[in-house]
Design an enzyme around this catalytic site. Structure first.
Site, PDB file in Angstrom:
ATOM      1  N   ALA A  41      -9.850  10.049   2.125  1.00 51.72           N
ATOM      2  CA  ALA A  41     -10.448  11.116   3.340  1.00 51.72           C
ATOM      3  C   ALA A  41      -9.138  11.270   4.026  1.00 51.72           C
ATOM      4  O   ALA A  41      -8.141  10.657   3.934  1.00 51.72           O
ATOM      5  CB  ALA A  41     -11.551  10.496   4.070  1.00 51.72           C
ATOM      6  N   GLU A  74     -14.515   7.874  -5.009  1.00 51.74           N
ATOM      7  CA  GLU A  74     -16.008   8.060  -5.209  1.00 51.74           C
ATOM      8  C   GLU A  74     -16.434   9.468  -5.717  1.00 51.74           C
ATOM      9  O   GLU A  74     -17.492   9.546  -6.523  1.00 51.74           O
ATOM     10  CB  GLU A  74     -16.524   8.213  -3.623  1.00 51.74           C
ATOM     11  CG  GLU A  74     -16.593   6.633  -3.047  1.00 51.74           C
ATOM     12  CD  GLU A  74     -16.625   6.777  -1.636  1.00 51.74           C
ATOM     13  OE1 GLU A  74     -16.123   7.390  -0.950  1.00 51.74           O
ATOM     14  OE2 GLU A  74     -17.601   5.888  -1.018  1.00 51.74           O
ATOM     15  N   GLY A  97     -12.261   8.179  -1.160  1.00 56.08           N
ATOM     16  CA  GLY A  97     -13.453   9.368  -1.456  1.00 56.08           C
ATOM     17  C   GLY A  97     -12.736   9.783  -2.784  1.00 56.08           C
ATOM     18  O   GLY A  97     -13.894  10.436  -3.353  1.00 56.08           O
ATOM     19  N   GLU A 126     -11.716   1.083   2.006  1.00 56.18           N
ATOM     20  CA  GLU A 126     -12.122   1.251   3.180  1.00 56.18           C
ATOM     21  C   GLU A 126     -12.479   0.171   4.052  1.00 56.18           C
ATOM     22  O   GLU A 126     -12.099   0.249   5.391  1.00 56.18           O
ATOM     23  CB  GLU A 126     -13.829   1.884   3.070  1.00 56.18           C
ATOM     24  CG  GLU A 126     -13.617   3.635   2.553  1.00 56.18           C
ATOM     25  CD  GLU A 126     -13.375   3.657   1.169  1.00 56.18           C
ATOM     26  OE1 GLU A 126     -13.137   2.861   0.370  1.00 56.18           O
ATOM     27  OE2 GLU A 126     -13.687   4.920   0.837  1.00 56.18           O
TER      28      GLU A 126
END
Ligand code: NAD
Length: 720
Positions: free
Chosen positions: A69, A120, A117, A140
Site C-alpha cells: 500500500a 495479498e 497488499g 504489516e
C-alpha cells in the site's frame, strides 16, 4: 486493450489470455495507493465485461512486483474513525474477491518484491509463479497493523496456520525457495521464463489438469483444524510471539488472534474479523509512531542517496587504530566489500582486530549468510599494517585512535601529508570538536567527522559531522562510504557531543539528579526498560564505561556549562563520578552499577551488587518519593529538550533525522517514534508545562526553550 489506466493496463492476447500489468507512470515502484486501488477496481470491472477471456496473468513491468500500500497515505487515513477504516478495507476485500471469483483461472507472475497488499493480490489469484530472485511477504505487523486486504484469511488457508503465523507475525520477506517449500507459490523459475510459466499454468488449468476451482474453495472455506490442533497452533504461537515481540508491540499477537477467530469462518466473515482488527490497530499510538518511523527512515535514506550520488568513488579506505572501533570498522568495510587498510602502532592490536573480524565472519558462515569463499574474500579485504606505505591511493581514511586530542591532531596531520589531495579524511571521535581537529590540517575542507556506534557491526547509525570548513565533497564521500558499509548516515553540524551524545548526556544528567534525590538506580533501570529502552541508564553507563562517560561528561560540561555542568549537591560528586573514582568502570572491568559474571555462553551477566548501592548511597542528598511516571519524566524531559535544542541550533536539519538518529544510535524505543515524536504524542503544551514544573525544582537542564513555549502557545507540532 481491455483497460488502460495510469498504473494498470489490461491487454487481451490472441489466445484469449488477459495480461493485467501494474506499471505506475512516473514512479520507480508500484504501490497500491487509493488511486491505484480505484483503477484496479475499474480494470477488474472491464475484465468482467470482456468476452472470450480464457485466463488472467497479473504481473508488473517494474523491477519489483508491488511493494505494498502507499504508506504515505496512512497517517491521513488512520486519523478517520474505525467505521471508516472498516468500510475502506471491506471495499478492498470486495475488489480482491472479484479477482478471486473471475469466471476463468488467474495466475500471479511475481517478477520481484511483492509485499503487503502486493502479496495479498497474489493470494487472491488461483496460482502463483515466482521469479527466483523475487521475495514475498506481509510486513504489516512491523507498522503496528495486521494485513488488512485478506492476508490473514487467505495465507493460513494456503500454507497452513503455523506457517502463516510465522510469516505474518514476523513480518518477514520470504525468498522464492522458502515460499515454494511452504506452498505459498506453485513454481519458481528464472525471471525470463516467468511469463511462459504463468501461461503454461493457465493452459493446464483450462485443459482440466489443474483444478483452479478446488484452489478457490480451499481459500474460501474454514481452516481444517480440530480443537486440539487449534489449541496447539494458536496458543503455542501466542506464547512464543508475545515473548519475542514484547509488550509494546501488540500487532503480531493480534494477527494470531485474527487468524484464530476467522479459522472457523468462511471468506466474508473471516474478512470482516480482519477488517475490524485492522481498524482498531490503525488507531493506536504504536501504529502512528511505527508508520512515522517508516516515513522518517525513507526520508533519511533518500537524503543519504542524494549525497552519495554526488560523491567521488570510494574504492579503497583505511582505518587508523585497530582497537574496539577500528577493528569493527575494518570488519564492516571488508564484509560489505570495500577493501581497507587497518593501521595500528602495535602488532598485538592488529592481531586482536583481525581476530575479531574472523570471529564475526565465522558467525556469518554459521548462519549461512556467507559461503566459505565469501568469508575468505572478506578477510582478504582487510590489510593489517604497521606502516603508512600504501596510503597514497586511499580514497578515505577513518581515524579511530585513542580519544586524546593531542594524539589525534598529531596522527591526522601525519596521515594528511601522505594522502592524495582529493582524499577524504575523517575522525571517529566521540567528543572532540571537528573544528578543533581541523585547525591544524592543511586541507580542512577534506575533513569531517564519521562517528560510528559500538558495536560497529550491529549499530545502524553513522553520524557524519560537518565542520565549519568541511566541503560538500567530503560530506558526500563520507555518506557514500557509510552507505557502502550498510549503515544509515545522518549528516549533522559540529558541536560538543554532536547530535546523539549531546542528547544522551542530559539523560544521564537526569539520572544523576534522580539518584541524588534517593531513587534506587535498579528501579530507575526497570522503569526505563519497561518504558521501552533496551537497557536502563545505570546498565547503559556500565556498557558505555564510566571512564568514557566521565570524559564525555567533562566535554559536555565545558560546551554547555549553564545546564550540563552538574555538580552534585552532596559534596560535588555524582554517582557516576564516584563509580569512576572507585575504579568501577562497568562491564569492561566487571563492576560498575552492577557486578558482571559470565553466563553459560561466556557473555557478561549483570547481578546486583551491595557495594555499588553503598557507593551510590554516598551521593544521596535528599530522599524523595517517585512514582514510575515521575521517573520517566525526570529521565525523558532533559533528553527531549536537548533534541529540541539541537533542532533549533541547526545541528540536525529535520525532526525526522533527529528521531531516526536516536533510534538507530542509542536504541530510543522505536514504537515511541523518537524524542520529537514523543513530545508531539504528549502534546507540546503538556510537555512544556511538565518541563517548566521540573525546571523550577531541578534547574536549566529541564527548562523549555522560548521557541518551544511559542510552539505550545500556537498549537504547533514537530510533525504534521
Ligand atoms: P581503543 O583503545 O580500543 O583503540 C585505539 C587503538 O588505537 C589502539 O589499538 C591503539 O594501539 C591505536 N593507536 C594509538 N595511537 C595510534 C596511532 N598513532 N596510529 C595508529 N593506531 C594508534 O579505542 P576505541 O574504543 O576503539 O576508540 C577509538 C576512537 O573511537 C576514540 O576516538 C573513541 O572516542 C571513538 N569511539 C569509541 C566508541 C566506543 O564505544 N568505544 C564509540 C564511538 C567512538
Amino acid at each position: 486493450m481491455i483497460y488502460q489506466g495510469n498504473a494498470i493496463t489490461v491487454v487481451q492476447r490472441d489466445d484469449g489470455i488477459a495480461m493485467l500489468t501494474f506499471d505506475a507512470q512516473g514512479e520507480s515502484v508500484n504501490t497500491l495507493s487509493s488511486k491505484v486501488i480505484e483503477e484496479f477496481e475499474a480494470a477488474l470491472a472491464a475484465l468482467g465485461k470482456a468476452t472470450n477471456v480464457k485466463g488472467l496473468v497479473v504481473t508488473s513491468a517494474k523491477d519489483a512486483f508491488i511493494v505494498g500500500a502507499d504508506i504515505t497515505e496512512f497517517h491521513g487515513m488512520f486519523r478517520r474513525d474505525e467505521d471508516f477504516l472498516v468500510d475502506m478495507n471491506t471495499r478492498v476485500h470486495r475488489i480482491f474477491n472479484t479477482l478471486e471469483d473471475l469466471p476463468f483461472p488467474s495466475v500471479a507472475a511475481i517478477n520481484g518484491l511483492a509485499l503487503g497488499g502486493g502479496c495479498e493480490i497474489t493470494l487472491a489469484c488461483d496460482f502463483r509463479v515466482m521469479s527466483d530472485n523475487a521475495k514475498l511477504g506481509l510486513p504489516e505487523t512491523k507498522l503496528g497493523i495486521v494485513p488488512g486486504w485478506g492476508g490473514c484469511v487467505r495465507l493460513p488457508r494456503l500454507i497452513g496456520a503455523d506457517n502463516a503465523i510465522e510469516w505474518i507475525s514476523g513480518g518477514t520477506e520470504n525468498r522464492a525457495d522458502a515460499a515454494l517449500k511452504v506452498g505459498a507459490v506453485d513454481a519458481v523459475v528464472s525471471g525470463d521464463a516467468l511469463e511462459a510459466a504463468a501461461l503454461d499454468i493457465l493452459g493446464r488449468a483450462n485443459a482440466g489438469e489443474l483444478d483452479h476451482q478446488a484452489r478457490r474453495s480451499a481459500k474460501q472455506s474454514p481452516l481444517m483444524l480440530n480443537a486440539i490442533e487449534q489449541m496447539m497452533v494458536f496458543e503455542t504461537a501466542k506464547g512464543y510471539v508475545a515473548g519475542k515481540a514484547g509488550p509494546h508491540y501488540p500487532a503480531p499477537i493480534e494477527a494470531i488472534k485474527v487468524i484464530q477467530k476467522g479459522a472457523g469462518e468462511g471468506r466474508e466473515r473471516a474478512q470482516a474479523i480482519e477488517a475490524k482488527a485492522f481498524a482498531k490497530l490503525a488507531k493506536t499510538d504504536v501504529c502512528y509512531h511505527l508508520v512515522g518511523l517508516f516515513l522518517s527512515d525513507q526520508l533519511v535514506k533518500k537524503k543519504g542517496k542524494q549525497y552519495a550520488n554526488q560523491a567521488a568513488a570510494v574504492n579503497k579506505t583505511a582505518v587508523l587504530g585497530a582497537g574496539i572501533m577500528g577493528g569493527g570498522i575494518a570488519y564492516q568495510s571488508a564484509y560489505k566489500g570495500t577493501p581497507i587498510l587497518m593501521k595500528d602502532i602495535k602488532e598485538e592490536a592488529l592481531q586482536l582486530g583481525l581476530q575479531e573480524a574472523r570471529k564475526l565472519l565465522g558467525k556469518q558462515l554459521e548462519r549461512g549468510r556467507l559461503s566459505s569463499d565469501q568469508v575468505a574474500e572478506a578477510l582478504s579485504n582487510i590489510r593489517p599494517t604497521l606502516s603508512y606505505g600504501d596510503f597514497g591511493d586511499v580514497d578515505l581514511v577513518v581515524e579511530a585512535v585513542v580519544e586524546n586530542p593531542k594524539v589525534k591532531e598529531a596522527v591526522l596531520a601525519e596521515v594528511e601529508g601522505l594522502l592524495d589531495d582529493n582524499a577524504t579524511l575523517t575522525s571517529n571521535t566521540s567528543t572532540i570538536s571537528i573544528d578543533r581537529l581541523a585547525a591544524n590540517l592543511k586541507r580542512p575542507a577534506n575533513f569531517c567527522g564519521m562517528h560510528f556506534f559500538n558495536p560497529v557491526h550491529r549499530m545502524p547509525l553513522v553520524e557524519v559531522i560537518r565542520g565549519e570548513k568541511t566541503s560538500d565533497a567530503a560530506v558526500a564521500a563520507t555518506v557514500a562510504y557509510a552507505r557502502q558499509m550498510g549503515k544509515t548516515p545522518v549528516v549533522v553540524n559540529d558541536c560538543p557531543g554532536f547530535l546523539v551524545n549531546r542528547v544522551l548526556f542530559p539523560y544521564f544528567g537526569g539520572f544523576s539528579l534522580l539518584v541524588e534525590q534517593g531513587a534506587d538506580f535498579e528501579r530507575v533501570d526497570k522503569v526505563m526498560e519497561k518504558f521501552g529502552w533496551p537497557m536502563g541508564p545505570a546498565y547503559l553507563l556500565d556498557v558505555v564505561g564510566m571512564d568514557t562517560a566521565v570524559h564525555a561528561q567533562t566535554v559536555m560540561a565545558e560546551g554547555f556549562p549553564e545546564r550540563m555542568a552538574q555538580e552534585a549537591n552532596n559534596g560535588g560528586k555524582t554517582a557516576i563520578q564516584r563509580m569512576y573514582d572507585e575504579d568501577r568502570l562497568g562491564q569492561k572491568n566487571g563492576k560498575g552499577f552492577y557486578r558482571y559474571e559470565e553466563d553459560k555462553k561466556g557473555k557478561p551477566k549483570k547481578v546486583s551488587d551491595e557495594q555499588a548501592h553503598a557507593l551510590v548511597e554516598e551521593a544521596v542528598d535528599t530522599r524523595g518519593e517517585f512514582s514510575d511516571d515521575d521517573i520517566i519524566a525526570r529521565m525523558m524531559v532533559p533528553l527531549c529538550m536537548e533534541a529540541v535544542r539541537c533542532l533549533e541550533d541547526g545541528i540536525v536539519a529535520t525532526p525526522a533525522e533527529a528521531d531516526m538518529a536516536l533510534i538507530y544510535g542509542i536504541g530510543f524505543p522505536p514504537f515511541r517514534g523518537g524524542a520529537l515524536r514523543y513530545i508531539d504524542a504528549l502534546g507540546v503544551d503538556a510537555f512544556v508545562a511538565q518541563a517548566e514544573t521540573l525546571a523550577e525544582e531541578l534547574g536549566p537542564l529541564y527548562r523549555p526553550t522560548e521557541r518551544l513555549r511559542d510552539m505550545a502557545a500556537k498549537g504547533e507540532r514537530f510533525y504534521p
